[in-house]
Design a protein around this motif. Sequence first.
Motif, mmCIF file in Angstrom:
data_model
loop_
_atom_site.group_PDB
_atom_site.id
_atom_site.type_symbol
_atom_site.label_atom_id
_atom_site.label_comp_id
_atom_site.label_asym_id
_atom_site.label_seq_id
_atom_site.Cartn_x
_atom_site.Cartn_y
_atom_site.Cartn_z
ATOM 1 N N GLY A 158 5.094 18.271 -22.480
ATOM 2 C CA GLY A 158 4.945 17.024 -23.229
ATOM 3 C C GLY A 158 6.022 15.967 -23.019
ATOM 4 N N ALA A 159 6.996 16.209 -22.150
ATOM 5 C CA ALA A 159 8.098 15.247 -21.989
ATOM 6 C C ALA A 159 7.589 13.930 -21.401
ATOM 7 N N ARG A 160 8.112 12.790 -21.911
ATOM 8 C CA ARG A 160 7.687 11.456 -21.448
ATOM 9 C C ARG A 160 8.907 10.680 -20.959
ATOM 10 N N PRO A 161 8.709 9.784 -20.002
ATOM 11 C CA PRO A 161 9.823 8.943 -19.551
ATOM 12 C C PRO A 161 10.460 8.251 -20.756
ATOM 13 N N GLY A 162 11.770 8.235 -20.782
ATOM 14 C CA GLY A 162 12.478 7.616 -21.901
ATOM 15 C C GLY A 162 12.980 8.615 -22.922
ATOM 16 N N ASP A 163 12.357 9.801 -22.981
ATOM 17 C CA ASP A 163 12.828 10.816 -23.931
ATOM 18 C C ASP A 163 14.274 11.216 -23.628
ATOM 19 N N ALA A 164 14.973 11.611 -24.668
ATOM 20 C CA ALA A 164 16.314 12.167 -24.471
ATOM 21 C C ALA A 164 16.202 13.658 -24.174
ATOM 22 N N VAL A 165 17.121 14.159 -23.343
ATOM 23 C CA VAL A 165 17.172 15.585 -23.005
ATOM 24 C C VAL A 165 18.307 16.216 -23.806
ATOM 25 N N PHE A 166 18.028 17.370 -24.419
ATOM 26 C CA PHE A 166 19.081 18.013 -25.225
ATOM 27 C C PHE A 166 19.171 19.508 -24.932
ATOM 28 N N VAL A 167 20.322 20.063 -25.265
ATOM 29 C CA VAL A 167 20.490 21.515 -25.328
ATOM 30 C C VAL A 167 21.129 21.857 -26.673
ATOM 31 N N THR A 168 20.921 23.125 -27.114
ATOM 32 C CA THR A 168 21.451 23.533 -28.422
ATOM 33 C C THR A 168 22.712 24.391 -28.281
ATOM 34 N N LEU A 297 18.402 26.443 -26.348
ATOM 35 C CA LEU A 297 17.179 25.689 -26.096
ATOM 36 C C LEU A 297 17.486 24.446 -25.270
ATOM 37 N N LEU A 298 16.572 24.146 -24.357
ATOM 38 C CA LEU A 298 16.611 22.913 -23.582
ATOM 39 C C LEU A 298 15.302 22.192 -23.878
ATOM 40 N N GLY A 299 15.386 20.896 -24.220
ATOM 41 C CA GLY A 299 14.138 20.212 -24.524
ATOM 42 C C GLY A 299 14.271 18.714 -24.394
ATOM 43 N N THR A 300 13.190 18.042 -24.707
ATOM 44 C CA THR A 300 13.196 16.580 -24.737
ATOM 45 C C THR A 300 12.713 16.125 -26.112
ATOM 46 N N ILE A 301 13.223 14.989 -26.525
ATOM 47 C CA ILE A 301 12.920 14.465 -27.863
ATOM 48 C C ILE A 301 12.789 12.946 -27.748
ATOM 49 N N ALA A 302 11.922 12.377 -28.558
ATOM 50 C CA ALA A 302 11.780 10.915 -28.571
ATOM 51 C C ALA A 302 13.168 10.302 -28.715
ATOM 52 N N ALA A 303 13.512 9.361 -27.821
ATOM 53 C CA ALA A 303 14.881 8.837 -27.768
ATOM 54 C C ALA A 303 15.319 8.276 -29.116
ATOM 55 N N GLU A 304 14.376 7.618 -29.842
ATOM 56 C CA GLU A 304 14.766 6.961 -31.092
ATOM 57 C C GLU A 304 15.080 7.973 -32.200
ATOM 58 N N ASP A 305 14.697 9.238 -32.010
ATOM 59 C CA ASP A 305 15.003 10.244 -33.037
ATOM 60 C C ASP A 305 16.159 11.158 -32.637
ATOM 61 N N ALA A 306 16.711 10.959 -31.446
ATOM 62 C CA ALA A 306 17.707 11.906 -30.933
ATOM 63 C C ALA A 306 18.955 11.974 -31.816
#
Lengths: 370, 370
Positions: A158-168, A297-306
Motif C-alpha cells: 500500500g505504500a504511495r509516493p510521498g509517504d514517510a518511511v519509518f522503523v520502530t 517494524l519497517l513501514g510507510t505512513i502518510a507523510a502528514e501523520d508521521a
Amino acid sequence: MDEFARIRHWTDGRQSPSLLASQGVVLGIGDDAAVVGAPPSARGELEWLLAVDTMVETVHFNDATMAEEDVGWKALAANVSDIAAMGGTPRHALVSISVPQAWGPERVRRLYDGLYACAAHYGVAVIGGDTTSSPLHVVVAVTVTGTVAAGAAIRRAGARPGDAVFVTGAAGMAAAGLHYLLAAAAAGGTAPGAQVRPVPLAAAEAAGTAALVQAHRRPAPSVRAAALLAARGTVTSLNDVSDGLASEAWEIAEASGIVLALRESRLPRSGSLTAYAHRCGEDPLSWILYGGEDYVLLGTIAAEDADAAKAELEAAGLPMYIIGAAEEGAAAVELIRDRGADRGTDNGRGSASSHRREPLAKRGYNHFGG
Amino acid sequence: MDEFARIRHWTDGRQSPSLLASQGVVLGIGDDAAVVGAPPSARGELEWLLAVDTMVETVHFNDATMAEEDVGWKALAANVSDIAAMGGTPRHALVSISVPQAWGPERVRRLYDGLYACAAHYGVAVIGGDTTSSPLHVVVAVTVTGTVAAGAAIRRAGARPGDAVFVTGAAGMAAAGLHYLLAAAAAGGTAPGAQVRPVPLAAAEAAGTAALVQAHRRPAPSVRAAALLAARGTVTSLNDVSDGLASEAWEIAEASGIVLALRESRLPRSGSLTAYAHRCGEDPLSWILYGGEDYVLLGTIAAEDADAAKAELEAAGLPMYIIGAAEEGAAAVELIRDRGADRGTDNGRGSASSHRREPLAKRGYNHFGG
C-alpha cells in the motif's frame, strides 16, 4: 517418562485458565485439534492472521550461540512479529518440535520455559503442538494466529509516493550479536567431547556486546507499536525486519511499485553496534542494512501523520524513526548518503553534490559498498 | 533460483482464486501472515479448529518407503484427519519445510505436488509457509485450520456407558504396508552410492500388498464420514487412528472415564492384510490393534442411532463398522475374543465361556498376546 508424560511435563499448567479464556480458547492442548472462538475483547467483524516460522539447529542456532530458553523465546517471538507486521494482535500458538534422543526431556523443558515466557509476555495462548523424534538436529516450527478488524490488515503493497518511511528500532544489532557469539565461541574453544555451552552473557557484558547478544537471543517484536500504528489508519505498508532492512524495503518497494529512498543519517544506530564494528574492522552499515532477525517494524505512513504518530509512540515509551520517503518510480531501494559518509567507494570520481544516492542490493547478507 | 524464486516455483498458481475465496482467504502466501475470514458457505457462529503434525525423514519416511509426492500428500492428510476427528471441515494449511541442500528444488517441487494434490482432494487452501535449509534431513510440519459450528466440536471425553463403538475403516493396513516396504527395501538392496528409490507400486501389486502400501503412503482421512456423523448430533466421542486402534481407544476411555469393549470378530479385516500376515508369520491382530497411521475414525455413538448412522454412511458409499460398546467402569480397553480365535495364549488353563475378555495394552506398537 513416556511421550505423553513428557508432553504434560513440558506443557501442563503453564498458562492460566483466564489467559486462555481471554484469547477465546475453547479447548487447548490434548485432543486432535484445538478449538478457538473469537476472543471476547475483540469487537466487530474479525479476520484471522496465520503465519509459521521455523528454527533449525545449526542453521539458526547452535549450542554456543543460544541456550534452550533462548531458542524457545525466539521461535515464538519471530512469529509474533509476523502478526505485528500485519497490524494485528497475536492470539494463539501451535508448536511442532522435533528433538534428537541426545537432547533429553530437560533440555526440551527449558526450550518450553523460554517459549512460555515469550507467550506470557505477549499474552499468546499455546493451544497445540506435535512432538516427534529427530535423527540429529532440533527443529522448532511455530504457527501463530492473530486477529485484525475485518479489512484492516496492513500489507506490503500500500505504500504511495510521498509517504514517510519509518522503523520502530535499530536494525543490525542481531547480526552483530551473532558475529560476536560466533567469534567468541571460536576463540573460547571447548575440550573435545565436552558439552558446548552458550557464550555467557557476562562475557558479552564485559565486551560491551550484551545488547547485541540479547537482540540475537531475545528479540522483542514491536507488538504495542503495531497496535498504536494500526489504530491510526494512516500506515500504508508494514513489514518486520526478519531478512534485513534492505531486503524488507525491497519487498515493500516491489509490492507497492515505488522507490524507497532511505537517508543514511536517519538510520538509528546502536552505540554498541558502532563500537563493536569499529573494534572488528567491520562496516556497521553492512549489518544495519543487510543483517537479519531484528524484528523491528519497517513501514510507510502518510507523510502528514508521521510526526503525530512518532509523538504518540514516544509518549508510550516506544521509539519510532522517520528514515526516508517513498518516491514515484520503478521499484527500487536507494540509500541517500551524506558526503561526510563517503568512504571513497567511488574510486576517485568525486562527488559534487552534498548527497549521493546509491542503489541498495535487493537482498542477502553481504558487505556493503564492497 | 534464489529462495523467493524457489518458493514461487513450488507454490505459484497451484490453487484457483475460486477455491481460495470459497475458504474465506483474503490474502494467501506472500506477506508476513495470511488473512482469512469466515468461509462464505459456513452458517451461523463458527469456532476454529487448529492442529499441527510433523513428518521427519528417517523417522516417518525414507527414500525407500515413500516418494516425495507421498510425503507431501501424507503430511497434509494427517492434519486433515485431525480436523475430521473433531467433526470439522478442513479449511487452510500452512507448510513449514526444512530441506537439506542435497534434495534440490525439484524434489521439493514433487513434495509440493503431492501436498497440493491432497489439498485439491479435500478443498484445503494452502495459505502460508516457511522454507528453511536443514543440515541433513527433511522435516515437514503442516498446520491446518478447520471450522465447526460453535459448540459442535466432538471431543474425546463424551462417551457414555451403552454407546456403540465404531470405526470408519480397517485398521492395521498402514503398519502392514510399512512392514512390506521395509522388508522389500532390505531384500532389494541398492548399489553403494546409488540413489535409493521408493519400492515400486508394481512390485507391491505383484506381491498382493498394493492396498497396504497405499494405506501407508496415501492415507485417505474420513472427512465425508466425519461431516455426516457430526451432523447427526449423536456422536459422543471421536478420534482418528494415528497411533493405533488400541491407543486411540485408550484415549477415549480415559478422557470419558469408561470401558471400551471391542469385539475381535467385529474388527474389519482387509484381505490383503490377512494374506500378507499369514505369509510372513505375523499376527494380523497385532497390526490391527497396535499399528498406527491409518487415519480412519474411531468413536462412540448413541446406541439407538448406530444402525441409522451406518445406513446413512453406507448409502453414501462410506464404510462404518460397529465394533463394540462402551461400558461403565474404570477407564480400560478390553478385547472380547471368540473361542475360535483362541490361540492358546492361556497356557492350557482352558476357557469355559464362549468369549474371553483380555485387556489391551495402553499404547505402542508391539506384538499382541505374546
